[in-house]
Write a protein that holds these residues in place. Sequence first.
Motif, PDB file in Angstrom:
ATOM      1  N   THR A   1       1.161   4.473   3.912  1.00 52.39           N
ATOM      2  CA  THR A   1       0.966   3.382   3.374  1.00 52.39           C
ATOM      3  C   THR A   1      -1.362   3.975   3.640  1.00 52.39           C
ATOM      4  O   THR A   1      -1.485   3.190   2.905  1.00 52.39           O
TER       5      THR A   1
ATOM      6  N   TRP B   1       0.296  -1.017   0.010  1.00 52.27           N
ATOM      7  CA  TRP B   1       0.088  -0.218  -0.041  1.00 52.27           C
ATOM      8  C   TRP B   1       1.187   1.335  -0.098  1.00 52.27           C
ATOM      9  O   TRP B   1       0.080   2.518  -0.614  1.00 52.27           O
TER      10      TRP B   1
ATOM     11  N   PRO C   1      -2.380   4.405  -5.893  1.00 50.99           N
ATOM     12  CA  PRO C   1      -3.789   4.937  -6.099  1.00 50.99           C
ATOM     13  C   PRO C   1      -5.090   5.433  -6.965  1.00 50.99           C
ATOM     14  O   PRO C   1      -6.362   5.331  -7.273  1.00 50.99           O
TER      15      PRO C   1
ATOM     16  N   ASN D   1      -2.112   6.338   1.374  1.00 48.10           N
ATOM     17  CA  ASN D   1      -2.593   5.402  -0.223  1.00 48.10           C
ATOM     18  C   ASN D   1      -4.154   5.059  -0.159  1.00 48.10           C
ATOM     19  O   ASN D   1      -4.835   5.098  -0.721  1.00 48.10           O
ATOM     20  N   LEU D   2      -4.102   4.642   1.088  1.00 44.22           N
ATOM     21  CA  LEU D   2      -5.497   3.375   1.546  1.00 44.22           C
ATOM     22  C   LEU D   2      -6.249   4.412   1.508  1.00 44.22           C
ATOM     23  O   LEU D   2      -7.627   4.167   0.779  1.00 44.22           O
TER      24      LEU D   2
END
Length: 322
Positions: free
Chosen positions: A213, A167, A172, A216-217
């Motif tokens: 992480t 991630w 993304p 981007n999630l």
Amino acid sequence: QVQPSFIAATFAVPGIRLAIKKSCVGPGWTLSHAYRAKVRNAVFPRSLTRASTGQSDSYAWFDFRTASRAEGLRALDVRLSPPDSPERFTSVLAVSVNDAPERIVSLDRGKDRLLQLRPARGAQVKTLKLRLISGELALDGLVPHYSDKPRLVLDTFGIPGATARGWEVINPAALRESDPHDSYDAVLLAYGTNEGNDTDYDANHYAASLRATLKNLRSAYPSSMCVLLGPTERGVPRQGGAQRVPPDHYSRIHRSITQTQRRVGEEFRCQFWDWQSFMGGAGGAYRWLAQSPPLMAGDLIHLTGQGYRLSGQRLGERLRGN
């Protein structure tokens, strides 16, 4: 009543059970995982895994007739990855649905990223056989379509040995563009144990990585509920009557990871479940191993089936607010 919306291309990964009856693959397949990507802004599907082959006659067979959908699927989409280079080239596939004679399909990988299988009216997709004749084939995954809408969609994308780095390095925006899908109501991330294996583990470095992480999630799933599942308690098995590191070595690292996940998760509106504390904190792995039946596996890393069931029940209670 519980079905997947995306079947990951992890049919050749030991230890993974796909939400289908069975799969069978021939030689020549290569798996790419986002957490092993060497570049930033890597393009991957939502499962963060891709399967590819350039070997003629490589095949992949799938049987979708599970107990809950004995008649198969109303329709199926096969998601393909874009080419690695901007030049377009053609891949030739042989496709068989329900053991019918193969049909030859030519794909321009520069633009054809979706193979749509729509059986005749009233028919279902029970089995699928893919065989590469020439060119290259890169599968991102399978998208099932059901005759009756599931009451609950549940997608699981676990990879043995993976870290959250996938991630951290993924793009993304490319994920949303190449793999359009409805947002999930909730996204659960279960990472930490493999990060704790790093002999150079540093809490500050881990916190920075976790922020990247979760950034981007959140870009991929801005409105979904986010839940971080902290690592379990972990022990150190004896080897030849001795322990290579102190008994609480991994316990202390996991506590640091747990505290970091709790703190950083709040910055991104992510809830946190303290799995380590649920197991009793320091020394819990040894106590779970001593239970009858054991709740901890002998490697003092993984849980037994009963241990995972117990943990899942408690997590479910937590998500329901109990």
